[in-house]
Design a protein around this motif. Structure first.
Motif, short mmCIF file in Angstrom:
data_model
loop_
_atom_site.label_atom_id
_atom_site.label_comp_id
_atom_site.label_asym_id
_atom_site.label_seq_id
_atom_site.Cartn_x
_atom_site.Cartn_y
_atom_site.Cartn_z
N ASP A 316 0.81 -1.21 0.00
CA ASP A 316 0.00 0.00 0.00
C ASP A 316 0.85 1.27 0.00
OD1 ASP A 316 -2.54 0.98 -0.27
OD2 ASP A 316 -2.88 1.24 1.87
N SER A 317 2.10 1.15 -0.41
CA SER A 317 2.93 2.36 -0.55
C SER A 317 2.48 3.12 -1.80
CB SER A 317 4.41 1.99 -0.66
OG SER A 317 4.62 1.13 -1.77
N LYS A 318 2.96 4.34 -1.94
CA LYS A 318 2.55 5.15 -3.09
C LYS A 318 3.74 5.95 -3.62
CE LYS A 318 1.02 9.28 -0.55
NZ LYS A 318 -0.11 10.21 -0.33
N ASN A 337 3.04 3.49 3.46
CA ASN A 337 1.77 3.91 4.05
C ASN A 337 1.85 3.92 5.56
OD1 ASN A 337 -1.05 4.60 3.94
ND2 ASN A 337 -1.49 2.53 4.61
#
Length: 342
Positions: A316-318, A337
């Motif tokens: 869920d990193s961006k 995240n």
């Protein structure tokens, strides 16, 4: 930042295209999409899919359309309001943690409009604790304390920062040195503080800040030196207004594991590098990465710097900086995240 632009009139749509064209040139804007009319249904969709929404319409339409969607300053997207003529850019929602104030300043400069920002700390030239956290990519454990902190800061009460002397907090010291404005700030060192924490106290209230993991993804042509790669990284750091001590890790694809320039730079800067296995890169899916036909045809993977950065940063990193080329070196930046836990 992923941005949606929503308009209702023909003039607003034309302004949408103008803004998108300008934002697409910005490496900190991961994507920018345009939507037109069907305001209520579009807001119901966009509110949860984008980091920011630029609404080119009357403020009354905007307020009535999003009122039922509002939840929290920690989760709501940044909302900007612009008139059809592009005279004013108004930061309407999530000015600090959501980044609406910064985006308002950026957009108003791009289209030569007047920025309208009403948050108390900004208009009084004070540094909000949530602004500091966002700028330094820090996780706030107890967000309910933000209001009290910013109120106390407005009243010019002392703010103290306590860190462990074993940690590298150059980025914090540099930031405070350049951004405290008229704040009364003190810095202390204590072994009771974990080296992945920053304890902030003000008026008998306390907030704990923890860094989120920042990964610089690197791709390069064969034989690029550490000096050439460092030059590209410095450009990205400048674009993000980020101190080099804030980088937690480098990443690249397994095919680059013997690339001397990357290995040398990792050693010189004492920043570890993770080389992601080809099989993991082949399986990785994301709508946000820029796919390379050349890399796909040669190695069977969609890309190097963006997917490796996202995988290394964790679930869920961006992306906060999309793949950008600098004379044979490509760099992207991914943000976890979650807070870093050691």
């Amino acid at each position: 930042m992923k941005i949606a632009i929503l308009s209702v009139s023909k003039k607003g749509l034309n302004l949408s295209f103008k803004i998108k064209e300008l934002l697409d040139k910005d490496s900190t804007i991961i994507k920018c999409d345009i939507y037109h009319k069907d305001v209520k249904n579009n807001f119901n969709l966009l509110f949860y899919e984008y980091d920011a929404i630029i609404a080119i319409m009357a403020s009354g339409i905007l307020i009535r359309s999003i009122s039922h969607l509002l939840e929290s300053k920690t989760t709501d997207p940044a909302i900007l309001n612009i008139d059809d003529n592009g005279n004013f850019v108004i930061s309407m929602l999530s000015g600090h943690l959501g980044g609406a104030n910064q985006l308002t300043s950026k957009i108003s400069t791009l289209i030569n409009a007047t920025p309208v920002i009403t948050t108390s700390t900004d208009v009084n030239k004070k540094l909000g604790i949530d602004v500091l956290a966002k700028d330094l990519y820090l996780y706030i454990d107890n967000t309910k304390e933000i209001l009290h902190f910013n109120k106390s800061i407005l009243e010019s009460k002392e703010v103290s920062f306590t860190v462990n002397s074993n940690g590298n907090y150059d980025y914090l010291f540099e930031y405070l040195n350049n951004n405290t404005l008229e704040m009364d700030v003190s810095i202390y060192f204590s072994s009771r503080i974990n080296d992945n924490e920053i304890e902030v106290e003000c008026d008998n209230h306390k907030i704990i800040l923890r860094p989120r993991k920042i990964v610089f993804g690197i791709g390069c042509k064969r034989g690029k030196s550490s000096i050439e790669i460092k030059k590209a990284i410095d450009k990205v750091l400048n674009d993000l207004n980020m101190d080099i001590s804030r980088i937690n890790m480098f990443s690249s694809a397994e095919i680059k594991k013997d690339e001397k320039g990357i290995l040398d730079l990792s050693k010189e800067l004492n920043i570890p590098v993770n080389f992601v296995e080809i099989d993991k890169l082949k399986l990785f899916k994301s709508e946000d990465i820029q796919k390379s036909d050349f890399v796909m045809s040669k190695f069977g993977i969609p890309g190097v710097c963006e997917p490796s950065a996202l995988i290394t940063a964790g679930y869920d990193s961006k992306l906060i900086y999309k793949k950008t080329a600098f004379d044979g070196v490509t760099v992207s930046v991914a943000l976890s995240n979650k807070k870093i836990i050691k």
